[in-house]
Design a protein around this motif. Structure first.
Motif, PDB file in Angstrom:
ATOM      1  N   ALA A  67       0.575  -1.357   0.396  1.00 42.56           N
ATOM      2  CA  ALA A  67       0.101   0.074  -0.452  1.00 42.56           C
ATOM      3  C   ALA A  67       0.708   1.481   0.012  1.00 42.56           C
ATOM      4  O   ALA A  67       0.576   1.811  -0.666  1.00 42.56           O
ATOM      5  CB  ALA A  67      -0.873  -0.343   1.307  1.00 42.56           C
ATOM      6  N   SER A  68       1.923   1.089   0.499  1.00 45.32           N
ATOM      7  CA  SER A  68       3.322   2.382   0.653  1.00 45.32           C
ATOM      8  C   SER A  68       3.460   2.861  -0.463  1.00 45.32           C
ATOM      9  O   SER A  68       3.941   3.274  -0.943  1.00 45.32           O
ATOM     10  CB  SER A  68       4.139   2.815   2.002  1.00 45.32           C
ATOM     11  N   SER A  69       3.867   1.624  -0.737  1.00 44.24           N
ATOM     12  CA  SER A  69       4.222   1.633  -2.731  1.00 44.24           C
ATOM     13  C   SER A  69       2.901   2.097  -4.053  1.00 44.24           C
ATOM     14  O   SER A  69       3.324   2.848  -3.916  1.00 44.24           O
ATOM     15  CB  SER A  69       4.644   0.135  -2.879  1.00 44.24           C
ATOM     16  N   CYS A  70       1.848   1.479  -3.739  1.00 40.91           N
ATOM     17  CA  CYS A  70       1.489   2.075  -4.130  1.00 40.91           C
ATOM     18  C   CYS A  70       0.969   3.958  -4.596  1.00 40.91           C
ATOM     19  O   CYS A  70       0.239   4.684  -5.097  1.00 40.91           O
ATOM     20  CB  CYS A  70      -0.380   2.043  -4.429  1.00 40.91           C
ATOM     21  N   ILE A  71       0.875   4.146  -2.278  1.00 42.84           N
ATOM     22  CA  ILE A  71       1.292   5.693  -2.608  1.00 42.84           C
ATOM     23  C   ILE A  71       1.889   6.323  -2.925  1.00 42.84           C
ATOM     24  O   ILE A  71       1.763   7.120  -3.162  1.00 42.84           O
ATOM     25  CB  ILE A  71       1.005   5.687  -0.974  1.00 42.84           C
ATOM     26  N   PHE A  72       3.394   6.455  -3.346  1.00 42.39           N
ATOM     27  CA  PHE A  72       4.316   6.338  -3.998  1.00 42.39           C
ATOM     28  C   PHE A  72       4.727   6.423  -5.271  1.00 42.39           C
ATOM     29  O   PHE A  72       4.768   7.071  -5.511  1.00 42.39           O
ATOM     30  CB  PHE A  72       6.043   5.755  -3.430  1.00 42.39           C
ATOM     31  N   LEU A  73       3.532   5.629  -6.050  1.00 42.31           N
ATOM     32  CA  LEU A  73       3.386   5.335  -7.406  1.00 42.31           C
ATOM     33  C   LEU A  73       2.756   6.298  -7.885  1.00 42.31           C
ATOM     34  O   LEU A  73       2.812   7.020  -8.668  1.00 42.31           O
ATOM     35  CB  LEU A  73       3.007   3.908  -7.517  1.00 42.31           C
ATOM     36  N   THR A  74       1.757   6.420  -7.198  1.00 46.11           N
ATOM     37  CA  THR A  74       0.380   7.352  -7.145  1.00 46.11           C
ATOM     38  C   THR A  74       1.219   8.919  -7.190  1.00 46.11           C
ATOM     39  O   THR A  74       1.476   9.405  -8.182  1.00 46.11           O
ATOM     40  CB  THR A  74      -0.420   6.912  -6.330  1.00 46.11           C
ATOM     41  N   LEU A  75       1.990   9.203  -5.923  1.00 44.48           N
ATOM     42  CA  LEU A  75       2.359  10.119  -6.025  1.00 44.48           C
ATOM     43  C   LEU A  75       3.486  10.558  -7.153  1.00 44.48           C
ATOM     44  O   LEU A  75       3.622  11.901  -7.107  1.00 44.48           O
ATOM     45  CB  LEU A  75       3.393  10.665  -4.891  1.00 44.48           C
ATOM     46  N   SER A  76       3.939   9.323  -7.234  1.00 42.19           N
ATOM     47  CA  SER A  76       4.423   9.874  -9.003  1.00 42.19           C
ATOM     48  C   SER A  76       4.607  10.543  -9.901  1.00 42.19           C
ATOM     49  O   SER A  76       4.908  10.684 -11.315  1.00 42.19           O
ATOM     50  CB  SER A  76       6.128   8.369  -9.238  1.00 42.19           C
ATOM     51  N   LEU A  77       3.138  10.206 -10.384  1.00 40.04           N
ATOM     52  CA  LEU A  77       2.291  10.935 -11.736  1.00 40.04           C
ATOM     53  C   LEU A  77       1.766  11.920 -11.189  1.00 40.04           C
ATOM     54  O   LEU A  77       1.484  13.350 -12.275  1.00 40.04           O
ATOM     55  CB  LEU A  77       1.022  10.074 -11.387  1.00 40.04           C
ATOM     56  N   ARG A  78       2.357  13.060  -9.806  1.00 41.81           N
ATOM     57  CA  ARG A  78       2.105  13.894  -9.902  1.00 41.81           C
ATOM     58  C   ARG A  78       0.758  14.561 -10.258  1.00 41.81           C
ATOM     59  O   ARG A  78       0.187  15.341 -10.880  1.00 41.81           O
ATOM     60  CB  ARG A  78       2.898  15.109 -10.793  1.00 41.81           C
ATOM     61  N   LEU A  79      -0.345  13.997  -9.446  1.00 43.03           N
ATOM     62  CA  LEU A  79      -2.025  14.183  -9.671  1.00 43.03           C
ATOM     63  C   LEU A  79      -2.050  15.121  -8.463  1.00 43.03           C
ATOM     64  O   LEU A  79      -3.662  14.590  -8.034  1.00 43.03           O
ATOM     65  CB  LEU A  79      -2.039  12.769 -10.056  1.00 43.03           C
ATOM     66  N   ILE A  80      -2.079  15.483  -8.141  1.00 44.59           N
ATOM     67  CA  ILE A  80      -2.094  16.307  -6.046  1.00 44.59           C
ATOM     68  C   ILE A  80      -3.690  17.068  -6.094  1.00 44.59           C
ATOM     69  O   ILE A  80      -4.904  16.898  -6.086  1.00 44.59           O
ATOM     70  CB  ILE A  80      -1.166  16.955  -5.459  1.00 44.59           C
ATOM     71  N   PRO A  81      -3.614  18.262  -7.515  1.00 40.40           N
ATOM     72  CA  PRO A  81      -4.377  18.599  -7.444  1.00 40.40           C
ATOM     73  C   PRO A  81      -6.118  17.778  -8.038  1.00 40.40           C
ATOM     74  O   PRO A  81      -7.017  18.878  -7.885  1.00 40.40           O
ATOM     75  CB  PRO A  81      -3.775  19.717  -8.364  1.00 40.40           C
ATOM     76  N   SER A  82      -6.028  17.064  -7.912  1.00 43.79           N
ATOM     77  CA  SER A  82      -6.819  16.377  -9.209  1.00 43.79           C
ATOM     78  C   SER A  82      -8.090  15.399  -7.855  1.00 43.79           C
ATOM     79  O   SER A  82      -7.527  15.017  -6.825  1.00 43.79           O
ATOM     80  CB  SER A  82      -6.755  15.330  -9.469  1.00 43.79           C
ATOM     81  N   VAL A  83      -9.321  15.806  -7.992  1.00 43.44           N
ATOM     82  CA  VAL A  83      -9.610  15.136  -6.528  1.00 43.44           C
ATOM     83  C   VAL A  83      -9.710  13.034  -6.509  1.00 43.44           C
ATOM     84  O   VAL A  83      -9.703  12.897  -5.888  1.00 43.44           O
ATOM     85  CB  VAL A  83     -11.994  15.371  -6.523  1.00 43.44           C
TER      86      VAL A  83
END
Length: 181
Positions: free
Chosen positions: A31-47
């Motif tokens: 799950a923490s790896s998934c969080i880091f992969l998701t953060l690498s997409l640089r998608l914080i502004p989207s809901v």
């Protein structure tokens, strides 16, 4: 919360307890790896991206409550663990299906700043980890059920233990005459 054996764990169920903890630790890592992969997409502004990160954070919280339930053996921790794990397993499975079937549409709703072909690869890696999390969560649920069942059968849960008698003679004398059968 770690691999230290608690006094409530019976020796015959020692291996089930250790496998349960090990599976929860693997679940924490994925799950923490998934969080880091998701953060690498640089998608914080989207809901949608925030909800994806929140799903993985909830998975981490469910795994932590599973480790706590296995260590202290309280009923409320088992209940919280089971509810959180079932919900996150359902959502993780749904997200993985969504990632693998509609990668381009899902990536468009995430509004990532990464190039589309690189983002698709990262998203599919995240989808693979979501499938692994989905399978691990069901393994953890089955092991958690067995641990709770073993605790019930061994008599560790005195509130839930049933004897087969409706009431003993001492308890029957305390009831008013109209309630005695």
């Amino acid at each position: 919360m770690g691999l230290i054996s608690s006094p409530s764990v019976d020796e015959s169920h020692y291996h089930t307890h250790k496998i349960f903890l090990f599976a929860n630790y693997i679940l924490l890592g994925t799950a923490s790896s998934c969080i880091f992969l998701t953060l690498s997409l640089r998608l914080i502004p989207s809901v949608c991206g925030f909800l994806l990160i929140l799903l993985h954070a909830t998975t981490i919280a469910a795994a932590i409550s599973g480790c706590t339930a296995a260590s202290c053996g309280k009923n409320r921790w088992y209940a919280a663990h089971m509810v959180a794990t079932v919900l996150t397993a359902i959502f993780q499975g749904s997200v993985s299906v969504l990632i693998f079937t509609n990668t381009a549409n899902f990536l468009g709703s995430l509004r990532s700043y990464v190039r589309e072909d690189d983002a698709a690869v990262i998203l599919k890696l995240c989808g693979g980890l979501c499938v692994a999390i989905f399978c691990l969560e069901w393994v953890v649920l089955v092991l958690g059920f067995f641990l709770k069942y073993f605790g019930y059968v061994d008599g560790g849960d005195s509130n839930m233990k049933r004897t087969g008698k409706v009431q003993s003679e001492e308890n029957l004398k305390e009831w008013p005459l109209s309630f005695q059968v």
